[in-house]
Scaffold this active site. Sequence first.
Site, mmCIF file in Angstrom:
data_model
loop_
_atom_site.group_PDB
_atom_site.id
_atom_site.type_symbol
_atom_site.label_atom_id
_atom_site.label_comp_id
_atom_site.label_asym_id
_atom_site.label_seq_id
_atom_site.Cartn_x
_atom_site.Cartn_y
_atom_site.Cartn_z
ATOM 1 N N ASP A 55 -18.069 10.747 -17.432
ATOM 2 C CA ASP A 55 -17.497 10.156 -16.544
ATOM 3 C C ASP A 55 -18.471 11.291 -15.698
ATOM 4 O OD1 ASP A 55 -15.972 8.659 -17.869
ATOM 5 O OD2 ASP A 55 -14.821 10.286 -18.131
ATOM 6 N N ASP B 224 -23.698 13.956 -20.057
ATOM 7 C CA ASP B 224 -22.190 13.716 -19.589
ATOM 8 C C ASP B 224 -21.574 12.190 -19.359
ATOM 9 O OD1 ASP B 224 -19.515 14.300 -18.919
ATOM 10 O OD2 ASP B 224 -20.231 13.962 -16.751
#
Length: 418
Positions: free
Chosen positions: A257, A255
Amino acid sequence: MPTLTAPLPRQAAILCGGLGSRLGPLTAQCPKPLLPVGDTPFLSVLIAELARQGIERVLLLAAFEADRIEDFARDLPGRLPRPVGIEVAREARPAGTSGALWQARDRLEDRFLMLNGDSWFDILLADLAAAQAARPGLLGALALRRVPEADRYGTVRLEDGLLRAFEPRGGAGRGAKTGPVLINGGVYCFSRGIVDHLVEDGSLEAEVLPRLAADGRLAGIERAGFFLDIGVPGDFEAAQSLVPAQRRRPAIVFDRDGVLNLDHGHVGHPDRLDWTEGAIAAVRRVNEAGWYAFVATNQAGIAKGYYSEADYLALRAQMYRDLAAAGAHIDDERHCPTHPDGTVPALAVSSDRRKPGPGMLLELKARWPVDWSRSAMIGDKDSDMRAAAAAGLDGILFTGGNLDLLVEQVLQSRGGAP
């Protein structure tokens, strides 16, 4: 982790070779690099490997059956997992490996990679670029491979990181060599200054590189990566299973952020980028392990009008530059710009690409020859874990701290620690 003093070159030149007489009728009308290996032309494997590490332009140096090379170059880009521009430099006449490069001299960038089109040495290209840029006055760096015996290869002598001598295949000293030897792996990083040292007719390996080595103008790095030359029948036959197996790698899907960068809330501009602790080293560690490094990220800020698609791409480009400065790269990235509550009408929709939907992960799985059973996703939210589960992928929750330490543990638990 090496520190680069220059970025990875944008361009790679590939020598597409001559007749390939040792392969007999297989190459009577087909250039060696276009021979099928695991149901795909060998040359497409080389170019896909270049593209995933960040090469943007490929120049094919073609003589024998150049029309077929041009047809291939026209058709390949749409089938690659990442965009790359492909050009062909047709030799006016066959002139050897040095002559082929000399004839294409006006199309070479200031720094470029060069590969033999009939062999694959699976290395981190950033390391080779670092070696070439490490010392003033170097014209090039070569990737070297240690093999059990010289066999059909010439050997090289490496001292303090510099190449000092080449012993050609069948040379006078070859018979005295026993045990493991270093060979030229057929992957180079050159500055354009090498053009001044080329011969118009002749061999790069036999005539040009030995002179430059004697003058202390070439570096070498030894690597132990997968190496295969398809130039003889036995190795070409072995390539049919070995090459597809080598390309089938596990992946770490990050992922973005909250994992790679601090989540300040809808981070959409380069000036808001702050890497998490150990993030760049973590990507480099995945690269060193020979695994794919992917990113799958929700980008609802685009749908909500906080930033544009162009802003997202600018931030991604900055992240890739930061990674490249440390010899690291992301192989592929997927983002979902939609959100049901978006203010941009075209993006205010539901999508199974948006996590916790598995769409982005399944796209990566379908696009790459990935070993999904050994792969994992690292995320910081429950939606990441749910997306991973829906895609049949192990989810690893990142709760903060040093990301590199977590990646090291994940790789070790799956037998992938470099």
